[in-house]
Write an enzyme that holds these catalytic residues in place. Structure first.
Site, PDB file in Angstrom:
ATOM      1  N   SER A  45       0.794  -1.228   0.000  1.00 13.26           N
ATOM      2  CA  SER A  45       0.000   0.000   0.000  1.00 13.26           C
ATOM      3  C   SER A  45       0.828   1.280   0.000  1.00 13.26           C
ATOM      4  CB  SER A  45      -0.958   0.013   1.197  1.00 13.26           C
ATOM      5  OG  SER A  45      -0.235   0.156   2.411  1.00 13.26           O
ATOM      6  N   LYS A 105       0.686   4.814   6.802  1.00 18.84           N
ATOM      7  CA  LYS A 105       0.209   5.609   5.668  1.00 18.84           C
ATOM      8  C   LYS A 105       0.844   6.996   5.746  1.00 18.84           C
ATOM      9  CE  LYS A 105      -2.864   2.288   4.836  1.00 18.84           C
ATOM     10  NZ  LYS A 105      -2.736   1.358   3.692  1.00 18.84           N
TER      11      LYS A 105
END
Length: 240
Positions: A45, A105
């Site tokens: 990701s 993230k």
């Protein structure tokens, strides 16, 4: 010649040795909980900024270290920090949807800012936000907002004390577009440096086991062939 005896009680050496171990373990736990902690990247990701199989150290002190007990899905309390996450920081935080799991993230907006996504393009406070240097899209087609919030979202004002997180691999990341802004109490640390990196072989996924146990099992599985699959050029890479 008169004999001499030691005044030190029997077992004193063992007690001192045991005390030293307790102190060492306590210091290690204190450092892990409040200063720095190791994490590894299990998914794609954050490609190509972070690769699957990267091992990194995170600074827990900068945002105010959360003090946790094993098995808790959140901190008892948080130590004072130097600052809050800022747009551009790569942040480790506790998942909002999967108890006990940590995610990593990039922070793209903070409390009070307005986030909008139009045909994949991120817009913050009405201004386009550029894709990170090593970020990417893997699909050309844009999904309508009526079907998914991945490519079209908002406008959404981030609540105070919250942070909007997105993966650098924008088409292959479950992030704040899906589960919403992340509250400060979920924040664990800021990614600092890659200390090891290798391609990984994963063992069977056993549901119900803590993530730390699964991570340790995968590490032991990979250990015998680790030198031949390591990405040595990534060692010591400072994370931006």
């Amino acid at each position: 010649m008169p004999s001499t005896t030691s005044s030190r009680p029997r077992g004193g050496g063992a007690r001192q040795y045991g005390s030293s171990i307790i102190v060492a373990v306590g210091l290690a736990l204190l450092i892990r909980s409040s200063v720095v902690q190791a994490f590894y990247i299990p998914s794609a990701s954050m490609e190509d900024t972070l690769l699957k199989g990267d091992y990194l150290l995170a600074n827990k002190f900068i945002y105010g270290a959360p003090l946790e007990l094993p098995g808790m899905d959140g901190p008892l309390f948080r130590l004072p920090g130097l600052r809050d996450p800022q747009p551009g920081d790569i942040v480790i935080f506790r998942s909002l949807t999967e108890p006990g799991r940590d995610l990593i993230k990039r922070c793209v907006a903070v409390g009070g800012q307005v986030v909008e996504i139009r045909d994949k393009a991120l817009i913050v406070d009405g201004k386009p936000s550029r894709l990170p240097t090593l970020g990417k899209y893997t699909e050309t087609a844009s999904i309508p907002g009526s079907m998914s919030s991945r490519d079209n979202l908002g406008p959404l004002r981030v609540p105070g004390g919250h942070f909007f997180m997105m993966g650098d691999n924008r088409d292959n990341s479950k992030d704040s577009r899906i589960f919403g802004p992340v509250p400060k109490e979920r924040i664990k640390g800021k990614a600092m440096i890659i200390y090891w990196s290798s391609t990984l072989v994963h063992g069977p996924l056993i549901h119900g086991l803590p993530q730390v146990v699964l991570d340790a099992g995968n590490f032991l599985l990979n250990l015998p062939t680790l030198p031949f699959r390591s990405r040595y050029t990534r060692l010591g890479t400072v994370i931006h």
